[in-house]
Design a protein around this motif. Sequence first.
Motif, PDB file in Angstrom:
ATOM      1  N   GLY A  96      -2.546  15.766 -17.172  1.00  0.00           N
ATOM      2  CA  GLY A  96      -2.153  14.737 -18.118  1.00  0.00           C
ATOM      3  C   GLY A  96      -0.733  14.945 -18.571  1.00  0.00           C
ATOM      4  N   GLY A  97      -0.194  13.971 -19.292  1.00  0.00           N
ATOM      5  CA  GLY A  97       1.171  14.059 -19.755  1.00  0.00           C
ATOM      6  C   GLY A  97       1.713  12.683 -20.019  1.00  0.00           C
ATOM      7  N   GLU A  98       2.965  12.480 -19.709  1.00  0.00           N
ATOM      8  CA  GLU A  98       3.626  11.202 -19.908  1.00  0.00           C
ATOM      9  C   GLU A  98       4.161  10.703 -18.584  1.00  0.00           C
ATOM     10  N   LEU A  99       4.076   9.404 -18.366  1.00  0.00           N
ATOM     11  CA  LEU A  99       4.593   8.803 -17.144  1.00  0.00           C
ATOM     12  C   LEU A  99       5.555   7.693 -17.525  1.00  0.00           C
ATOM     13  N   ALA A 100       6.777   7.810 -17.054  1.00  0.00           N
ATOM     14  CA  ALA A 100       7.795   6.780 -17.273  1.00  0.00           C
ATOM     15  C   ALA A 100       8.107   6.132 -15.936  1.00  0.00           C
ATOM     16  N   PHE A 101       8.314   4.832 -15.956  1.00  0.00           N
ATOM     17  CA  PHE A 101       8.638   4.125 -14.717  1.00  0.00           C
ATOM     18  C   PHE A 101       9.300   2.792 -15.039  1.00  0.00           C
ATOM     19  N   LEU A 102       9.873   2.185 -14.012  1.00  0.00           N
ATOM     20  CA  LEU A 102      10.495   0.875 -14.130  1.00  0.00           C
ATOM     21  C   LEU A 102       9.484  -0.193 -13.735  1.00  0.00           C
ATOM     22  N   THR A 103       9.421  -1.265 -14.490  1.00  0.00           N
ATOM     23  CA  THR A 103       8.550  -2.384 -14.151  1.00  0.00           C
ATOM     24  C   THR A 103       9.222  -3.234 -13.071  1.00  0.00           C
ATOM     25  N   PRO A 104       8.500  -4.164 -12.447  1.00  0.00           N
ATOM     26  CA  PRO A 104       9.124  -5.019 -11.427  1.00  0.00           C
ATOM     27  C   PRO A 104      10.319  -5.809 -11.950  1.00  0.00           C
ATOM     28  N   LYS A 105      10.359  -6.083 -13.251  1.00  0.00           N
ATOM     29  CA  LYS A 105      11.495  -6.799 -13.813  1.00  0.00           C
ATOM     30  C   LYS A 105      12.630  -5.867 -14.212  1.00  0.00           C
ATOM     31  N   GLY A 106      12.442  -4.565 -14.033  1.00  0.00           N
ATOM     32  CA  GLY A 106      13.527  -3.620 -14.247  1.00  0.00           C
ATOM     33  C   GLY A 106      13.524  -2.916 -15.578  1.00  0.00           C
ATOM     34  N   MET A 147       2.575 -17.130 -10.273  1.00  0.00           N
ATOM     35  CA  MET A 147       1.973 -18.261  -9.575  1.00  0.00           C
ATOM     36  C   MET A 147       0.501 -17.991  -9.271  1.00  0.00           C
ATOM     37  N   GLY A 148      -0.244 -19.052  -9.119  1.00  0.00           N
ATOM     38  CA  GLY A 148      -1.673 -18.934  -8.978  1.00  0.00           C
ATOM     39  C   GLY A 148      -2.134 -18.172  -7.763  1.00  0.00           C
ATOM     40  N   PHE A 149      -1.364 -18.210  -6.686  1.00  0.00           N
ATOM     41  CA  PHE A 149      -1.815 -17.551  -5.456  1.00  0.00           C
ATOM     42  C   PHE A 149      -1.361 -16.101  -5.361  1.00  0.00           C
ATOM     43  N   ARG A 150      -0.882 -15.541  -6.467  1.00  0.00           N
ATOM     44  CA  ARG A 150      -0.396 -14.160  -6.445  1.00  0.00           C
ATOM     45  C   ARG A 150      -1.493 -13.167  -6.091  1.00  0.00           C
ATOM     46  N   GLU A 151      -2.762 -13.534  -6.292  1.00  0.00           N
ATOM     47  CA  GLU A 151      -3.851 -12.584  -6.096  1.00  0.00           C
ATOM     48  C   GLU A 151      -4.099 -12.252  -4.634  1.00  0.00           C
ATOM     49  N   VAL A 152      -3.406 -12.930  -3.697  1.00  0.00           N
ATOM     50  CA  VAL A 152      -3.591 -12.537  -2.294  1.00  0.00           C
ATOM     51  C   VAL A 152      -2.885 -11.225  -1.996  1.00  0.00           C
ATOM     52  N   PHE A 153      -2.042 -10.749  -2.935  1.00  0.00           N
ATOM     53  CA  PHE A 153      -1.314  -9.499  -2.741  1.00  0.00           C
ATOM     54  C   PHE A 153      -1.868  -8.411  -3.660  1.00  0.00           C
ATOM     55  N   THR A 154      -1.757  -7.160  -3.241  1.00  0.00           N
ATOM     56  CA  THR A 154      -1.979  -6.043  -4.149  1.00  0.00           C
ATOM     57  C   THR A 154      -0.765  -5.970  -5.059  1.00  0.00           C
ATOM     58  N   ARG A 155      -0.973  -6.076  -6.357  1.00  0.00           N
ATOM     59  CA  ARG A 155       0.125  -6.287  -7.299  1.00  0.00           C
ATOM     60  C   ARG A 155       0.776  -4.969  -7.701  1.00  0.00           C
ATOM     61  N   VAL A 156       2.098  -4.921  -7.621  1.00  0.00           N
ATOM     62  CA  VAL A 156       2.826  -3.727  -8.015  1.00  0.00           C
ATOM     63  C   VAL A 156       2.959  -3.682  -9.531  1.00  0.00           C
ATOM     64  N   VAL A 157       2.878  -2.482 -10.088  1.00  0.00           N
ATOM     65  CA  VAL A 157       2.991  -2.273 -11.533  1.00  0.00           C
ATOM     66  C   VAL A 157       4.336  -1.664 -11.896  1.00  0.00           C
ATOM     67  N   GLY A 158       4.821  -0.738 -11.098  1.00  0.00           N
ATOM     68  CA  GLY A 158       6.091  -0.086 -11.401  1.00  0.00           C
ATOM     69  C   GLY A 158       6.440   0.943 -10.345  1.00  0.00           C
ATOM     70  N   TYR A 159       7.569   1.622 -10.554  1.00  0.00           N
ATOM     71  CA  TYR A 159       8.064   2.571  -9.564  1.00  0.00           C
ATOM     72  C   TYR A 159       9.104   3.473 -10.209  1.00  0.00           C
ATOM     73  N   ASP A 160       9.334   4.603  -9.592  1.00  0.00           N
ATOM     74  CA  ASP A 160      10.450   5.485  -9.934  1.00  0.00           C
ATOM     75  C   ASP A 160      10.849   6.197  -8.651  1.00  0.00           C
TER      76      ASP A 160
END
Length: 750
Positions: free
Chosen positions: A8-18, A85-98
């Motif tokens: 456990g701990g802390e996780l920092a990351f960038l969202t898709p919008k930066g 958009m409504g059809f976004r669910e055809v993709f596995t959705r990204v949450v963030g990255y570092d």
Amino acid sequence: MIQSHRPGGELAFLTPKGGLVRFAARFGPDGESAGHPGRPGRTVTLDGDRTVVQYRVAPGDRRALAALEREAAAAVALERRYGDMGFREVFTRVVGYDLDAPEPFVLYRPASGEPLAAYGGALGVRDQQRVAAQLVLAVRLMGAAGLVHRAIGPDTVRWDGAHVRIAEPYAALRAGEPREAFGAAPWASPEQRGGTGTADPRDDLWSVAHLLYYLVAGRPDRGAGPPADLAAFRGLTAFHDSGAFAPSAADRPTPVELMRFLRVPDPLTAATAEAAAANRSGSSGRTAAPGRTAGAGPAAEPGRPAGPGPGDHAGPLDPAGPLDPAGPLDPVGPGGAAYDRRIARKRADLGLDRPEPPPQEPGRQGRPPWWRLSGRRPAAPPPAPPAAPSPPAAEAASAERLCPHCLLPVAYDPSRLVTIDPKGDRVPLDVSGDLPPAHLRDLLRTAYQVCPYADGGTPHELPVPYLTNGRPLTIALVGSSGVGKTHLLAAMLAEVEQGSLEPYGLKCLPLNPDTHRAFLRERVHSLLQGRELGRTGQQTFARFADGLLVTGNGPARPVVFFDLAGEDLAQDGEVARFLTGVDAFVFVLDPLRALDLPSLDPVRERNGLRRRDLGDEAFTTVLNRIPRTWGPYVAAPAAIAVNKSDLVRVEPAVDRWLGRSLPPRFRPDEVRAESRDAHAFVSRHATAAWLRPFDDCARCTLHFVAATGGQARDDRFPHGVRPRRVLAPLLSIFAMCGLLPGVDHREAGI
């Protein structure tokens, strides 16, 4: 950042919008993930109630890191384009990255449903139709974003009874990039398995076709072409009739064409049509939801042949988020139009449609206009490359050239030759005797000539090859301290040392072997070993960092590089006097100082930097000092290198270029396309002051480059040094100066 072994701990990351976010995090155990060999995946619980899936790579694994960067860029591009958009669910959705973490990672929402591997021969006809329509829609959406997924198969596509979800884009390529061999039969197309040609969205249609055959027939085919019993399955009629099983991508339909065979509406076409209609009508209000027409009932679920039914939870396109009509190959959107207008204005101002350029402004100390940088008038055919002359012949054949340090004319003088011993002392060199030609050439290769204008305070000398070959080309790197000029020059010369200019018809030798070896030892080798280079010290007299003898179009030409401290360039003092005689400039733009992007704020804070609306001080000082010798423009060719582009790699306009290698030959149309994208990108996220070199210079190209490929920590690059596209600015300079064979220097850069 927490370490991988901590529960456990802390996780920092960038969202898709930066934006940067931080959460308390609890980590599950590592496990292998389907399709991700050697890359561990685990669940992460954020703030105690939100579960995501994390994939990360080990430190030092350059290949895995490059793949993760490409994946993150693709996932973010899809989320930004379709996330509302409504059809976004055809993709596995990204949450963030570092991508700069000790263990770089990307986060996704958990995908619901079961892999389609469990449904072979078990789905009903209606569900088969829905899976087919939604998969083709997913390929269409990725193709519209300029991407090819390349990993569609029964283990990587899930079905929850209402929607398909294709796996993370861990194998994605940009459409048009060279195919990399990936996948196995029958799911990967023959061309993809063999790694031939370029990636094409129709590669994914092959995968979809064979996945549907598996669902209908209950067994996979061999993957060599259309299944032998294809005609026996009515549910595959559209795939059969459209040619989706053709072994060659060129013989398959496009996703849009296959959607017509399936009688599935294309929501992207509807969105673009409505946006165009709104533009024509001049309406400034909201348009109706894309995918609906006036008077129509509820929009069909994307990927469904008919109207809505029970369990539907994908709505129509959000009317507030229409697609950019510019399309997949214009990631900067309409912002590129400003570049087009500026180029048209330059061509008009410079009279490039006239047969002869305007005469040079008098009083320029013998400096020829830009169109004579190749040594001939534009209308003259290129001369045949002469044999390399001996020094006396070269002296007679070549005019005096300027000393690049003091800007006074110097000619080859055998009586002023010296060598420099290991202590740095000048030792006179006598070549007046009857020396064998081979011995003489070897002596002169490492000899210097003392400049006749050097005084006791500014002693300097010139390598003899600078005086005994074709007209020299001097290139100055311009930018404030810390923008990465030295790293960029070291990365450039590392590429040159590895022969990367040879495919372009250029042969390079050191201008002086001793100086070149010292630069390689002190700069290039240190950089390639992962060490951060120290800042360039201030000087009282401008000296070039290194030089090459480049043979390409015509006789061999000396090329010398100036890398001065940013403080020297930003001050209008004597040390910068040499700038008025420089032949070409590389303006190094730092995204941390220029771009208003929230993803850069954490890096700015870590490095103690602030964004500057007034542009780079060095740019301003240098451009103010250089005379305008061709109308209102600087005649010297220029390139703007958007350095540290790895910091903004996930931006679609950047990824489009940084994610691909330089082509094996110089393509002016591709350089113009990159310049257009870079100009629009900087225009969108920075003030106009940062593009002043493009506005002031008659010919200027723009490039996304990364000298190091990552951020240094404690004077080292923890993931190694991975230069990308660092030769692009240099190749453009060479093209504009007439050095590149087969390139019209008159049209390069404008």
